[in-house]
Write an enzyme that holds these catalytic residues in place. Structure first.
Site, mmCIF file in Angstrom:
data_model
loop_
_atom_site.group_PDB
_atom_site.id
_atom_site.type_symbol
_atom_site.label_atom_id
_atom_site.label_comp_id
_atom_site.label_asym_id
_atom_site.label_seq_id
_atom_site.Cartn_x
_atom_site.Cartn_y
_atom_site.Cartn_z
ATOM 1 N N CYS A 31 0.816 -1.224 0.000
ATOM 2 C CA CYS A 31 0.000 0.000 0.000
ATOM 3 C C CYS A 31 0.848 1.272 0.000
ATOM 4 C CB CYS A 31 -0.935 -0.005 1.202
ATOM 5 S SG CYS A 31 -1.924 -1.494 1.306
ATOM 6 N N ASN A 77 -10.150 -0.568 0.334
ATOM 7 C CA ASN A 77 -8.700 -0.341 0.351
ATOM 8 C C ASN A 77 -8.135 -0.791 -1.002
ATOM 9 O OD1 ASN A 77 -5.940 -0.528 0.665
ATOM 10 N ND2 ASN A 77 -6.023 -1.473 2.706
ATOM 11 N N HIS A 83 -3.677 7.063 3.330
ATOM 12 C CA HIS A 83 -4.057 5.760 2.781
ATOM 13 C C HIS A 83 -5.409 5.327 3.346
ATOM 14 C CE1 HIS A 83 -4.103 1.698 1.507
ATOM 15 N NE2 HIS A 83 -3.680 1.178 2.646
HETATM 16 O O1 UT7 Z 1 -3.385 -1.496 3.839
HETATM 17 C C1 UT7 Z 1 -3.233 -2.260 4.990
HETATM 18 C C2 UT7 Z 1 -4.184 -3.402 4.931
HETATM 19 N N1 UT7 Z 1 -4.775 -3.870 6.121
HETATM 20 C C3 UT7 Z 1 -5.430 -3.157 7.074
HETATM 21 O O2 UT7 Z 1 -5.446 -1.961 7.095
HETATM 22 C C4 UT7 Z 1 -6.125 -3.958 8.112
HETATM 23 C C5 UT7 Z 1 -6.220 -3.278 9.460
HETATM 24 N N2 UT7 Z 1 -7.161 -4.004 10.326
HETATM 25 C C6 UT7 Z 1 -8.487 -3.794 10.288
HETATM 26 O O3 UT7 Z 1 -8.960 -2.964 9.520
HETATM 27 C C7 UT7 Z 1 -9.355 -4.567 11.239
HETATM 28 O O4 UT7 Z 1 -8.541 -5.325 12.106
HETATM 29 C C8 UT7 Z 1 -10.364 -5.520 10.522
HETATM 30 C C9 UT7 Z 1 -11.428 -4.684 9.821
HETATM 31 C C10 UT7 Z 1 -9.662 -6.418 9.556
HETATM 32 C C11 UT7 Z 1 -11.078 -6.368 11.559
HETATM 33 O O5 UT7 Z 1 -11.719 -5.548 12.514
HETATM 34 P P1 UT7 Z 1 -11.556 -5.859 14.058
HETATM 35 O O6 UT7 Z 1 -12.315 -4.806 14.775
HETATM 36 O O7 UT7 Z 1 -10.091 -5.979 14.358
HETATM 37 O O8 UT7 Z 1 -12.309 -7.232 14.182
HETATM 38 P P2 UT7 Z 1 -11.785 -8.617 14.764
HETATM 39 O O9 UT7 Z 1 -10.858 -9.256 13.807
HETATM 40 O O10 UT7 Z 1 -11.331 -8.407 16.187
HETATM 41 O O11 UT7 Z 1 -13.105 -9.447 14.812
HETATM 42 C C12 UT7 Z 1 -14.179 -9.116 15.699
HETATM 43 C C13 UT7 Z 1 -15.318 -10.077 15.465
HETATM 44 C C14 UT7 Z 1 -14.881 -11.532 15.470
HETATM 45 O O12 UT7 Z 1 -15.938 -12.296 16.007
HETATM 46 P P3 UT7 Z 1 -15.899 -12.783 17.542
HETATM 47 O O13 UT7 Z 1 -14.674 -13.627 17.658
HETATM 48 O O14 UT7 Z 1 -15.847 -11.535 18.362
HETATM 49 O O15 UT7 Z 1 -17.173 -13.546 17.673
HETATM 50 C C15 UT7 Z 1 -14.737 -11.883 14.013
HETATM 51 O O16 UT7 Z 1 -14.903 -13.254 13.738
HETATM 52 O O17 UT7 Z 1 -15.873 -9.848 14.167
HETATM 53 C C16 UT7 Z 1 -15.846 -11.064 13.399
HETATM 54 N N3 UT7 Z 1 -15.616 -10.746 12.004
HETATM 55 C C17 UT7 Z 1 -16.606 -10.474 11.136
HETATM 56 N N4 UT7 Z 1 -17.942 -10.430 11.276
HETATM 57 C C18 UT7 Z 1 -18.659 -10.101 10.189
HETATM 58 C C19 UT7 Z 1 -14.446 -10.650 11.356
HETATM 59 N N5 UT7 Z 1 -14.640 -10.307 10.089
HETATM 60 C C20 UT7 Z 1 -15.970 -10.198 9.920
HETATM 61 C C21 UT7 Z 1 -16.792 -9.879 8.830
HETATM 62 N N6 UT7 Z 1 -18.125 -9.837 8.998
HETATM 63 N N7 UT7 Z 1 -16.286 -9.598 7.609
#
Ligand code: UT7
Length: 320
Positions: free
Chosen positions: A111, A277, A247
């Site tokens: 990125c 993104n 970004h």
């Molecule tokens: O250019 C660089 C590229 N990457 C990034 O910038 C990524 C940076 N990270 C993020 O943007 C965030 O970490 C994410 C958007 C990827 C994830 O958000 P989060 O707030 O960190 O969520 P999490 O991974 O802690 O997941 C929370 C909950 C989980 O469920 P439980 O275990 O609490 O029951 C996940 O299984 O949300 C669940 N979950 C989803 N639910 C619905 C994870 N992905 C999804 C989804 N839809 N797509």
């Protein structure tokens, strides 16, 4: 002498994929994606490769700049999703736009690719080696996504953005770039499977894997850090900056940068809702939208900043 952006262009595939479209085959929901990321829809390529997107963006930037493509002396494409291992996307663009006098090559910094490109051309222009440059960020991330992995596939989109730069008295004030290979494991994509000689299998393409929370933690710290660094090194106050073109990875990362830097969200433009993104393309797509909408006035002060796999980061401070 420095580099000045004299033209911008961008292009995204026509096909729009909404969060609701993803819900048809993925265990996710529109509200979760909007709240956690700010994304409502993204563009997904149907048949167009990274070079196709890059060429469209480049043509628009060249038209906007009003230059003859033969004047371009250095042409860089920041991409982590090229169509081919070789030749580079940059040489595809060179051929298509007729930039016959350019040295053309790709930069792999995920990125941060577009900002790395600016960092490189700024150095060449400042040294007087080249006068005219074309820098592009272009990605078809959709082809390296595992569309069954809701932790990654909901975040990304395809697109390209480009800028033509030319030697001038004012323009880029400073650029910086950095990387930390120790954190390479948190976001990656294997190019091809290994050991095909031993197994007798045909090479298979890899898919993106990501530790989202690790990347998130890195981003919320690194973005304000590099923005502060580049401003301090240039003796410019945060309040003197008109636009923070950051970004577009997650609206929460942008809001966190706003809080940490004490900069109002009105100065941090957002288009992640419409594109997701787009990796190296995100900053130049946003810049081009702002340019075409007349939101950039001559003399405005801009900071651009990006971060990504590697881990990599980069920032640029410039006068429009
Ligand atoms: O250019 C660089 C590229 N990457 C990034 O910038 C990524 C940076 N990270 C993020 O943007 C965030 O970490 C994410 C958007 C990827 C994830 O958000 P989060 O707030 O960190 O969520 P999490 O991974 O802690 O997941 C929370 C909950 C989980 O469920 P439980 O275990 O609490 O029951 C996940 O299984 O949300 C669940 N979950 C989803 N639910 C619905 C994870 N992905 C999804 C989804 N839809 N797509």
């Amino acid at each position: 002498m420095t580099a000045r952006i004299i033209g911008t262009g961008s292009y995204a595939p026509e096909r729009i994929v909404t969060n609701k479209d993803l819900m048809k085959f993925l265990d996710t929901d529109d509200e979760w994606i909007r709240e956690r990321t700010g994304i409502c829809e993204r563009r997904v390529s149907a048949g167009e490769g990274t070079s196709d997107l890059a060429i469209h963006a480049a043509e628009r930037a060249i038209t906007d700049a009003g230059i003859d493509p033969k004047e371009i002396e250095i042409l860089i494409v920041g991409t982590c999703t090229p169509d081919n291992g070789f030749p580079s996307a940059a040489t595809d663009v060179q051929r298509a736009v007729g930039a016959v006098n350019a040295v053309a090559f790709d930069v792999t910094a995920a990125c941060s690719g577009f900002i790395y490109g600016l960092h490189i051309v700024q150095s060449f222009i400042r040294c007087g080696i080249y006068k005219t440059a074309l820098v592009i960020g272009a990605e078809t991330i959709s082809k390296v996504l595992d569309w069954t992995d809701r932790g990654t596939c909901i975040l990304f989109g395809d697109g390209a953005g480009a800028a033509v730069l030319r030697a001038d008295e004012t323009g880029v004030i400073r650029t910086l770039a950095g990387s930390d290979g120790r954190k390479g494991h948190v976001l990656g994509c294997q190019a091809r499977t290994m050991d095909n000689f031993l197994t007798g299998r045909k090479p298979e393409p890899g898919f993106m894997t990501m530790d989202g929370q690790e990347v998130f933690k890195f981003a919320v710290k690194k973005v304000p850090e590099i923005v502060s660094q580049i401003l301090e090194e240039s003796g410019i106050g945060r309040e003197q900056v008109d636009h923070y073109v950051l970004h577009q990875a997650n609206i929460r990362i942008l809001e966190s940068a706003s809080r940490r830097l004490k900069v109002p969200m009105e100065k941090i433009p957002v288009n992640i809702d419409r594109y997701g993104n787009t990796s190296a393309a995100s900053v130049p797509i946003l810049l081009d939208e702002m340019n075409r909408e007349g939101r950039l006035k001559r003399g405005d002060t801009l900071v651009m900043a990006g971060f990504g796999a590697g881990l990599t980061w980069g920032a640029a401070l410039l006068k429009w």
